[in-house]
Motif scaffolding. Structure first.
Motif, PDB file in Angstrom:
ATOM      1  N   ALA A  76       0.825  -1.213   0.000  1.00  0.00           N
ATOM      2  CA  ALA A  76       0.000   0.000   0.000  1.00  0.00           C
ATOM      3  C   ALA A  76       0.859   1.262   0.000  1.00  0.00           C
ATOM      4  CB  ALA A  76      -0.932   0.004   1.210  1.00  0.00           C
ATOM      5  N   THR A  77       1.972   1.243   0.728  1.00  0.00           N
ATOM      6  CA  THR A  77       2.839   2.418   0.797  1.00  0.00           C
ATOM      7  C   THR A  77       3.514   2.692  -0.547  1.00  0.00           C
ATOM      8  OG1 THR A  77       3.284   2.020   3.150  1.00  0.00           O
ATOM      9  CG2 THR A  77       4.822   3.456   1.952  1.00  0.00           C
ATOM     10  N   ILE A  78       4.101   1.656  -1.151  1.00  0.00           N
ATOM     11  CA  ILE A  78       4.769   1.844  -2.443  1.00  0.00           C
ATOM     12  C   ILE A  78       3.765   2.261  -3.511  1.00  0.00           C
ATOM     13  CG2 ILE A  78       6.073   0.698  -4.276  1.00  0.00           C
ATOM     14  CD1 ILE A  78       7.364  -1.037  -2.161  1.00  0.00           C
ATOM     15  N   THR A  79       2.595   1.631  -3.511  1.00  0.00           N
ATOM     16  CA  THR A  79       1.557   2.000  -4.475  1.00  0.00           C
ATOM     17  C   THR A  79       1.162   3.458  -4.319  1.00  0.00           C
ATOM     18  OG1 THR A  79       0.670  -0.263  -4.484  1.00  0.00           O
ATOM     19  CG2 THR A  79      -0.788   1.498  -5.251  1.00  0.00           C
ATOM     20  N   THR A  80       1.000   3.895  -3.092  1.00  0.00           N
ATOM     21  CA  THR A  80       0.602   5.281  -2.835  1.00  0.00           C
ATOM     22  C   THR A  80       1.667   6.264  -3.293  1.00  0.00           C
ATOM     23  OG1 THR A  80      -0.714   4.579  -0.919  1.00  0.00           O
ATOM     24  CG2 THR A  80      -0.082   6.915  -1.051  1.00  0.00           C
ATOM     25  N   VAL A  81       2.927   6.002  -2.937  1.00  0.00           N
ATOM     26  CA  VAL A  81       4.008   6.941  -3.250  1.00  0.00           C
ATOM     27  C   VAL A  81       4.181   7.103  -4.755  1.00  0.00           C
ATOM     28  CG1 VAL A  81       6.495   7.325  -3.108  1.00  0.00           C
ATOM     29  CG2 VAL A  81       5.232   6.566  -1.088  1.00  0.00           C
ATOM     30  N   TYR A  82       4.314   5.990  -5.470  1.00  0.00           N
ATOM     31  CA  TYR A  82       4.592   6.116  -6.906  1.00  0.00           C
ATOM     32  C   TYR A  82       3.357   6.574  -7.679  1.00  0.00           C
ATOM     33  CZ  TYR A  82       2.425   2.357  -9.669  1.00  0.00           C
ATOM     34  OH  TYR A  82       1.545   1.579 -10.364  1.00  0.00           O
ATOM     35  N   THR A  83       2.180   6.156  -7.246  1.00  0.00           N
ATOM     36  CA  THR A  83       0.957   6.555  -7.951  1.00  0.00           C
ATOM     37  C   THR A  83       0.708   8.055  -7.817  1.00  0.00           C
ATOM     38  OG1 THR A  83      -0.068   4.388  -7.639  1.00  0.00           O
ATOM     39  CG2 THR A  83      -1.527   6.229  -8.105  1.00  0.00           C
ATOM     40  N   VAL A  84       0.821   8.570  -6.602  1.00  0.00           N
ATOM     41  CA  VAL A  84       0.590   9.995  -6.384  1.00  0.00           C
ATOM     42  C   VAL A  84       1.670  10.832  -7.071  1.00  0.00           C
ATOM     43  CG1 VAL A  84       0.438  11.799  -4.630  1.00  0.00           C
ATOM     44  CG2 VAL A  84      -0.668   9.599  -4.243  1.00  0.00           C
TER      45      VAL A  84
END
Length: 275
Positions: A76-84
């Protein structure tokens, strides 16, 4: 002069909050009940006279729940960082730059988010299987883009549009390049919107179930929703452990939302600059 809320307003407010919180309250109370009170007539009692934390202990002793929590946190953290990060550039271009086809691009982004997951799971699984990404963090991070990126772009476009264009024009008059304008002027003002988007994307990735169930089947790579769904005995379903695990993974999200609710509301409803 503002009118004062009457008693009827508070009655409806109490009923509304109770209905919203009822499922979580029921799960919370069930998690501290002994196993004998989870079935039969006693299962419908609100409170128990013999509260216990055995279900919470069992979650960590009898299941690799810490591993599930770690997997969900990393993904969830990696998805959030790169997506945003990617969505911020795309949203800035759509909201602030003048080029043909902006409405079409935004419409495509929105339409992608409307596809049901069950309709996309087959080609996505074939893709990750082809590149041997099943049972890995990357095997979930890539599919999560299908819902995280459109959500991020849509929210950030709305927010970027609320930033006054005069600030951008002033930066250009001072000789700033488009990238300098973006990083030194627009991006700092967009922090509330980025913060709000990050929280919503993190929650969406944390709660995702179908992709995680299909792609990561190995025990070491299961996420929290899948891990809880797989709680089962040989002849019974351990409702006590399921209730306890649900409370454990829900409370951090509730605390996070309560702590940052003002930022979330301001990011969704207002711009960052007062006129």
């Amino acid at each position: 002069m503002q009118k004062k809320a009457g008693p009827l307003f508070y009655v409806f407010l109490f009923v509304f909050v109770f209905l919203v919180m009822f499922p979580f309250l029921w799960i919370l109370l069930s998690s501290i009940k002994p196993l004998s009170e989870l079935f039969g007539e006693e299962a419908f009692n609100w409170f128990t006279s013999h509260p216990t934390l055995k279900s919470y202990v069992s979650v960590f002793v009898n299941y690799p729940f810490v591993k599930y929590l770690w997997n969900s946190t990393v993904i969830a953290t990696i998805t959030t960082v790169y997506t945003v990060f990617v969505a911020a550039f795309a949203a800035y271009a759509i909201a602030r730059l003048d080029f043909k086809g902006k409405s079409i691009i935004l419409g495509i982004v929105l339409s992608v988010s409307m596809f049901p997951q069950i309709a996309t799971i087959s080609p996505i699984y074939m893709f990750v299987k082809k590149f041997e990404l099943t049972n890995s963090y990357l095997g979930l991070i890539i599919p999560y883009t299908t819902f995280a990126l459109p959500l991020s772009i849509w929210l950030l476009v709305t927010f970027f549009r609320k930033i006054p264009f005069d600030l951008e024009e002033a930066a250009k008059m001072d000789g700033a390049t488009p990238l300098q304008t973006y990083f030194k002027v627009i991006l700092p003002l967009a922090v509330p919107g980025i913060f709000t988007t990050s929280i919503l994307v993190f929650i969406a990735a944390w709660n995702e179930f179908l992709f995680a169930l299909t792609i990561n089947t190995a025990e070491d790579y299961k996420t929290v929703p899948v891990g809880i769904a797989m709680f089962q005995g040989q002849y019974t379903i351990p409702w006590g452990e399921i209730s306890a695990a649900t409370v454990i993974v829900t409370i951090p999200l509730v605390i996070m939302v309560l702590l940052f609710q003002r930022r979330i509301v301001s990011g969704l409803t207002s711009g960052s600059v007062k006129e």
